[in-house]
Scaffold this active site. Sequence first.
Site: not given
Length: 429
Positions: A56-57, A124-125, A130, A199-201, A204
């Site tokens: 992940t980020c 955070e959920p 992920q 982006g469209a994930g 975003i």
Amino acid sequence: MQLLAVGLNHTTAPLALRERVAFPADQIGAAVGSARAWFGNQDGSGYSDEAAILSTCNRTELYAASHVPGGVEAAIDSTAHFLADYHKLAYSELRPHLYTLPQDGAVRHAFRVASGLDSMVLGEPQILGQMKDAVRQAEAAGGLGTYLHQLFQRTFAVAKEVRSTTEIGAHSVSMAAAAVRLSQRIFDTIAEQHVLFIGAGEMIELCATHFAAQNPKSITIANRTLERGEALAHRFDGRAIRLAELPDQLAQFDIVISCTASSLPIIGLGMVERAIKARRHKPVFMVDLAVPRDIETEVGRLDDAFLYTVDDLGAVVQTGMESRQAAVAQAEAIIETRVQSFMHWVDGRLVVPVIRDLHENSEALRMIELERARKMIARGDDIDAVLEALSKGITAKFLHGPQQALHQAHGDERARLAALLPQLFRTKR
């Protein structure tokens, strides 16, 4: 078998290194296969090693159940070398930033990550989703076996328990909300600004939801696939453009939020310089949530560009931490109990081969005596005599091994066997 979690995150490694170790989503399946092959080449045991990758980020982690010879340290070293080798990094450069968690440490870590206790945004959920995606990818690549399958099933159950029985997620400040807060430091009101999302994930979509609540002048989605961008833009009464249109249209936007899976920057210094010149130096607020980064770092040096990375948002999301400490303690207690339960299951798995061998040997002995009894019946022996011989023969064969071990043992070993054998052969009456 060694159960391991090896990785780095926002607390152990800078963004510049995390983006070099990140696995693109479309490469994770192949990477899982490479990890399994890496372990298999070293153990030569014939066992099927297991692997799953979470990227992940904020983190890149490799979970493994391997049979690499040499114990825990050898397995950890092998896993760390795989990450360095796969990403073409010097081992000495990567190793200081890695956490290496064996056995119950790996289990505890997986439970904490899924429950949101190890996130930049406490509680955070998003990380749970992920993690589930990572497990699906590992399963599709053949990376899950008995151990990791059970680990992740229990991980998701623990995360559900923590979130449903504690207040761990209460009052949390998400990355999206933090981005809104920061933009309000630059602009008095978002309602007067034009917002671009690249982006469209999922991230975003979350950011667009938060910004849309502030009623900006316009919302635009830039995406490589126009159809997907249009689908997301429609939800927020916005419009969609292709990524290729960014150089010509960037100057129109006051706020730019980017989070794509691109392995190279999408927005370069030159593109932003031209956009700022066209805007007559009106400031532009930019948030780069991607790892690897979507916006060249040099953009942050421009006077009229206010660029924030995923790490820059870290201080903002700590707001309200104190009020959640009681929930954290409660969650940690739940996790510790579940870790012990899982390790008890692992210990039970370790004796499965022994139990299987006992059954196979016992069955072989039983078949020998049964065949002998059948021959006695065939020649007309008395049935009671046959049953007597059968029972004595089976008993004698079962006791032969323990008796022989007891006779051959000496000193403390004989004393231990003498104390243990009555427990092993105790029967209920």
